[in-house]
Design an enzyme around this catalytic site. Structure first.
Site, PDB file in Angstrom:
ATOM      1  N   HIS A  12       0.810  -1.228   0.000  1.00 33.33           N
ATOM      2  CA  HIS A  12       0.000   0.000   0.000  1.00 33.33           C
ATOM      3  C   HIS A  12       0.846   1.282   0.000  1.00 33.33           C
ATOM      4  O   HIS A  12       0.354   2.337   0.401  1.00 33.33           O
ATOM      5  CB  HIS A  12      -0.961   0.002   1.201  1.00 33.33           C
ATOM      6  CG  HIS A  12      -0.278   0.071   2.552  1.00 33.33           C
ATOM      7  ND1 HIS A  12      -0.789  -0.536   3.671  1.00 33.33           N
ATOM      8  CD2 HIS A  12       0.866   0.677   2.956  1.00 33.33           C
ATOM      9  CE1 HIS A  12       0.012  -0.305   4.693  1.00 33.33           C
ATOM     10  NE2 HIS A  12       1.030   0.435   4.288  1.00 33.33           N
ATOM     11  N   HIS A  59      -2.600   4.332   9.759  1.00 29.77           N
ATOM     12  CA  HIS A  59      -1.276   4.828  10.158  1.00 29.77           C
ATOM     13  C   HIS A  59      -1.447   6.089  11.000  1.00 29.77           C
ATOM     14  O   HIS A  59      -1.115   7.191  10.564  1.00 29.77           O
ATOM     15  CB  HIS A  59      -0.420   5.132   8.934  1.00 29.77           C
ATOM     16  CG  HIS A  59      -0.199   3.966   8.016  1.00 29.77           C
ATOM     17  ND1 HIS A  59      -1.160   3.478   7.159  1.00 29.77           N
ATOM     18  CD2 HIS A  59       0.901   3.182   7.817  1.00 29.77           C
ATOM     19  CE1 HIS A  59      -0.666   2.455   6.471  1.00 29.77           C
ATOM     20  NE2 HIS A  59       0.568   2.256   6.854  1.00 29.77           N
ATOM     21  N   HIS A 197       9.899  -3.889   4.486  1.00 26.92           N
ATOM     22  CA  HIS A 197      10.337  -2.496   4.564  1.00 26.92           C
ATOM     23  C   HIS A 197      10.568  -2.089   6.005  1.00 26.92           C
ATOM     24  O   HIS A 197       9.938  -2.605   6.917  1.00 26.92           O
ATOM     25  CB  HIS A 197       9.411  -1.514   3.848  1.00 26.92           C
ATOM     26  CG  HIS A 197       7.992  -1.383   4.330  1.00 26.92           C
ATOM     27  ND1 HIS A 197       7.116  -2.431   4.447  1.00 26.92           N
ATOM     28  CD2 HIS A 197       7.273  -0.284   4.674  1.00 26.92           C
ATOM     29  CE1 HIS A 197       5.925  -1.996   4.839  1.00 26.92           C
ATOM     30  NE2 HIS A 197       5.987  -0.695   5.004  1.00 26.92           N
ATOM     31  N   GLU A 244       3.465  -5.639   8.781  1.00 27.37           N
ATOM     32  CA  GLU A 244       2.158  -5.432   8.120  1.00 27.37           C
ATOM     33  C   GLU A 244       1.675  -6.703   7.413  1.00 27.37           C
ATOM     34  O   GLU A 244       0.481  -6.881   7.194  1.00 27.37           O
ATOM     35  CB  GLU A 244       2.250  -4.287   7.099  1.00 27.37           C
ATOM     36  CG  GLU A 244       2.385  -2.903   7.721  1.00 27.37           C
ATOM     37  CD  GLU A 244       2.516  -1.778   6.690  1.00 27.37           C
ATOM     38  OE1 GLU A 244       2.410  -0.618   7.097  1.00 27.37           O
ATOM     39  OE2 GLU A 244       2.731  -2.044   5.488  1.00 27.37           O
TER      40      GLU A 244
HETATM   41  C1  DHB Z   1       6.184   3.838   3.260  1.00 28.22           C
HETATM   42  C2  DHB Z   1       5.606   2.581   3.328  1.00 28.22           C
HETATM   43  C3  DHB Z   1       4.492   2.349   4.127  1.00 28.22           C
HETATM   44  O1  DHB Z   1       3.899   1.140   4.300  1.00 28.22           O
HETATM   45  C4  DHB Z   1       3.930   3.403   4.815  1.00 28.22           C
HETATM   46  O2  DHB Z   1       2.806   3.180   5.501  1.00 28.22           O
HETATM   47  C5  DHB Z   1       4.509   4.668   4.773  1.00 28.22           C
HETATM   48  C6  DHB Z   1       5.642   4.874   3.987  1.00 28.22           C
HETATM   49  C7  DHB Z   1       7.373   4.101   2.397  1.00 28.22           C
HETATM   50  O3  DHB Z   1       7.845   3.190   1.705  1.00 28.22           O
HETATM   51  O4  DHB Z   1       7.825   5.201   2.331  1.00 28.22           O
HETATM   52 FE    FE Z   2       2.223   1.129   5.861  1.00 27.94          FE
END
Ligand code: DHB
Ligand code: FE
Length: 289
Positions: A12, A59, A197, A244
């Site tokens: 997302h 978030h 991530h 996540e």
């Molecule tokens: C990023 C990824 C995410 O899942 C998020 O909620 C906010 C930022 C990113 O890759 O920058």
């Molecule tokens: Fe996220």
């Protein structure tokens, strides 16, 4: 009766929404990412659901450290795209399905899962970016999302977060709830967020393509074993925000082979791409057979 016909899994990343909103999808950086969703957008048209049950995470937009529901179901008639700091995304408002959402709340709570019932909330990129990826650009003045959406928010931001096993079991309860709804509806269940991530600290920027692809393999073929993976493995291998991914196990737990017919789903589409902002992007479409 209502039926779950398919599940969709996708990252997302907020920058994907920004790329669409700012007309950058054909730039060299973004082109391969959006190419991976061309099949999916056609598939959405060919397999249009009546309702999407969309598992995502907020978030700190609708919720904050003041109030942290582990699982929250949106029962409102509509949900407004949130202002996340740069103004609300220029996408249509999200129309809910209060009758089906209330039925699911009743059934799932009776199956001993504690859900928070949310009659009013705004929805952030966790929900609108997957919709945009699957449905393409839409003009909020003239267009609408293809069908009502039931937002289902999971806390994967503030520990303690639910285990993969609990998410997988919850998916099975959600399937029983949906398939006991007394109206012929074609329902899709989406699991969103991930893949690897990490946005903070010494390991910011971590991507683990090998682990991500193994996660995709196992989500398809051995979800019950995958559900046993502990939090620490997600965090170690996929980064702090890789957690996540437990949300994908809710959608997978709702598929027929786990909680219904016993027949394995058909893999309609698989895609993996790095990079998108700080994140690896993964995407699957599974159809019940
Ligand atoms: C990023 C990824 C995410 O899942 C998020 O909620 C906010 C930022 C990113 O890759 O920058
Ligand atoms: Fe996220």
């Amino acid at each position: 009766m209502a039926k779950i016909t398919a599940s969709v899994y996708t990252s997302h990343v907020p920058a994907i929404g920004a790329a669409m909103d700012l007309g950058k999808t054909q730039e060299d950086y973004w082109k391969p990412l959006f190419a991976g969703y061309e099949y999916s957008r056609q598939w959405m048209k060919d397999n249009k659901p009546d309702v999407i049950f969309l598992v995502y995470n907020d978030h700190a937009t609708a919720f904050s450290l003041d109030l942290i529901p582990t699982f929250a179901i949106g029962t409102a008639a509509e949900f407004t795209p949130a202002d996340e700091g740069w103004g609300p995304r220029p996408v249509p408002k999200v129309i809910g399905h209060p009758e089906l959402a209330s039925h699911i709340a009743q059934s799932v709570i009776q199956q001993d899962f504690d859900l928070t019932i949310v009659n009013k909330m705004d929805v952030d990129h966790g929900l609108t970016v997957p919709l945009s990826l699957m449905c393409g650009e839409l003009d909020p003045k003239t267009d609408a999302w293809p069908c009502p959406v039931i937002p289902f928010a999971v806390n994967v931001v503030q520990y303690p977060v639910p285990s993969g096993q609990r998410c997988f079991n919850l998916g099975q309860a959600i399937r029983r709830a949906i398939e006991s709804y007394d109206e012929d509806l074609n329902v899709h269940i989406w699991g969103t967020g991930g893949m690897s991530h990490q946005l903070q600290g010494a390991r910011a920027g971590l991507i683990n393509a090998e682990w991500d692809n193994r996660f995709l393999d196992r989500l398809i073929a051995e979800p019950a074993d995958l559900a046993k993976v502990p939090h620490i493995e997600y965090v170690r291998e996929a980064g702090s925000e890789g957690i996540e991914l437990v949300m994908w196990l809710i959608a997978r737990g709702a598929m027929g082979d786990v909680a219904g017919s016993g027949r394995p789903p058909r893999l309609a589409h698989r895609f993996y791409h790095v990079p998108a902002s700080n994140t690896a992007v993964g995407h699957l479409i599974l159809e019940n057979t």
